[in-house]
Design an enzyme around this catalytic site. Sequence first.
Site, PDB file in Angstrom:
ATOM      1  N   ASP A   1      -1.918  -8.901  -2.546  1.00  0.00           N
ATOM      2  CA  ASP A   1      -0.508  -9.184  -2.271  1.00  0.00           C
ATOM      3  C   ASP A   1      -0.428 -10.379  -1.335  1.00  0.00           C
ATOM      4  O   ASP A   1      -1.368 -10.664  -0.578  1.00  0.00           O
ATOM      5  CB  ASP A   1       0.165  -7.966  -1.629  1.00  0.00           C
ATOM      6  CG  ASP A   1       1.663  -8.178  -1.427  1.00  0.00           C
ATOM      7  OD1 ASP A   1       2.331  -8.635  -2.370  1.00  0.00           O
ATOM      8  OD2 ASP A   1       2.163  -7.893  -0.321  1.00  0.00           O
TER       9      ASP A   1
ATOM     10  N   GLU B   1       2.407 -12.568   1.391  1.00  0.00           N
ATOM     11  CA  GLU B   1       3.702 -12.737   2.045  1.00  0.00           C
ATOM     12  C   GLU B   1       3.883 -14.236   2.259  1.00  0.00           C
ATOM     13  O   GLU B   1       2.901 -14.959   2.481  1.00  0.00           O
ATOM     14  CB  GLU B   1       3.773 -11.987   3.377  1.00  0.00           C
ATOM     15  CG  GLU B   1       3.575 -10.482   3.269  1.00  0.00           C
ATOM     16  CD  GLU B   1       4.615  -9.762   2.435  1.00  0.00           C
ATOM     17  OE1 GLU B   1       5.712 -10.335   2.227  1.00  0.00           O
ATOM     18  OE2 GLU B   1       4.337  -8.638   1.979  1.00  0.00           O
TER      19      GLU B   1
ATOM     20  N   GLU C   1      15.579 -14.583   5.964  1.00  0.00           N
ATOM     21  CA  GLU C   1      15.585 -13.494   4.987  1.00  0.00           C
ATOM     22  C   GLU C   1      14.175 -12.985   4.723  1.00  0.00           C
ATOM     23  O   GLU C   1      13.945 -11.774   4.573  1.00  0.00           O
ATOM     24  CB  GLU C   1      16.219 -13.961   3.672  1.00  0.00           C
ATOM     25  CG  GLU C   1      17.674 -14.355   3.796  1.00  0.00           C
ATOM     26  CD  GLU C   1      17.860 -15.800   4.222  1.00  0.00           C
ATOM     27  OE1 GLU C   1      16.868 -16.456   4.597  1.00  0.00           O
ATOM     28  OE2 GLU C   1      19.022 -16.272   4.191  1.00  0.00           O
TER      29      GLU C   1
ATOM     30  N   HIS D   1       7.131  -5.023   4.761  1.00  0.00           N
ATOM     31  CA  HIS D   1       6.124  -5.456   3.798  1.00  0.00           C
ATOM     32  C   HIS D   1       4.931  -6.031   4.560  1.00  0.00           C
ATOM     33  O   HIS D   1       5.092  -6.698   5.577  1.00  0.00           O
ATOM     34  CB  HIS D   1       6.692  -6.527   2.866  1.00  0.00           C
ATOM     35  CG  HIS D   1       7.678  -5.998   1.875  1.00  0.00           C
ATOM     36  ND1 HIS D   1       7.621  -6.289   0.533  1.00  0.00           N
ATOM     37  CD2 HIS D   1       8.746  -5.181   2.029  1.00  0.00           C
ATOM     38  CE1 HIS D   1       8.612  -5.684  -0.093  1.00  0.00           C
ATOM     39  NE2 HIS D   1       9.317  -5.016   0.806  1.00  0.00           N
TER      40      HIS D   1
ATOM     41  N   ASP E   1       0.398  -3.162   1.553  1.00  0.00           N
ATOM     42  CA  ASP E   1       0.967  -3.111   0.207  1.00  0.00           C
ATOM     43  C   ASP E   1      -0.138  -3.086  -0.848  1.00  0.00           C
ATOM     44  O   ASP E   1       0.007  -2.427  -1.888  1.00  0.00           O
ATOM     45  CB  ASP E   1       1.884  -4.315  -0.030  1.00  0.00           C
ATOM     46  CG  ASP E   1       3.221  -4.163   0.692  1.00  0.00           C
ATOM     47  OD1 ASP E   1       3.382  -3.174   1.437  1.00  0.00           O
ATOM     48  OD2 ASP E   1       4.095  -5.026   0.509  1.00  0.00           O
TER      49      ASP E   1
END
Length: 235
Positions: free
Chosen positions: A7, A9, A52, A150, A155
């Site tokens: 994963d 970010e 965000e 997250h 994750d």
Amino acid sequence: MREIIFDTETTGLDLRDDRIIELGGVELVNRFPTGRTFHKFINPQGRAIHAEAQAVHGISAADLVGKPTFTEVVEEWLAFTDGAKLIAHNATFDIGFLNLEFSRLGHPAIDIGRVVDTLALARRKHPMGPNSLDALCRRYGIDNTRRTKHGALLDSELLAEVYIELIGGKQAALVLDAVAVRMNGVGEVADIDISIGARPIALPPRLTEADRSAHAGLVGTLGEKALWLKVAAAG
């Protein structure tokens, strides 16, 4: 068969301008975690983190001060993933960002044939959804209470458990040796080939000597007719 559940970010959602700031992965061999992981926070080299995005993953610019750049971690990542299938949830997003980072460094793009998108698998298996990672954890009874934000490594760990369930569950994973999931050109599952074989590497024992000693002490209190005594004698 070796697979890497991974994963990312990022600073935001725009492939043209945003950068990877966290990269995590866990290794599976024949659908079992080996304990090998990869986890790096990555300095985006001056790229601002959108509010965000920060609200989702909780990573601030201050958290990334002094962290390595993607250039400094890429060879370690390539070594960790070498020869493995790559599994991600909404893989188009993560692969897109990785391929842009690779292109900046002159590395070839990831072959889509190596990639399994668990979101596509979930949509095929559960067409009525929802199929977010949190929703799939709830569906399969996987504890995700640690996931208040997250995070690439957490994750990946949760997705590894979800992935096993998507391909048939823990019992099926005891005998699955190879599941080839081929993707079509638009990120959907084209077909799944399954072959069955023996595990090439035995799993390490989970019982410690302390566990064995405690069990022996308990059995000793059960009396001469205890079934465990017969089991111990037979073993």
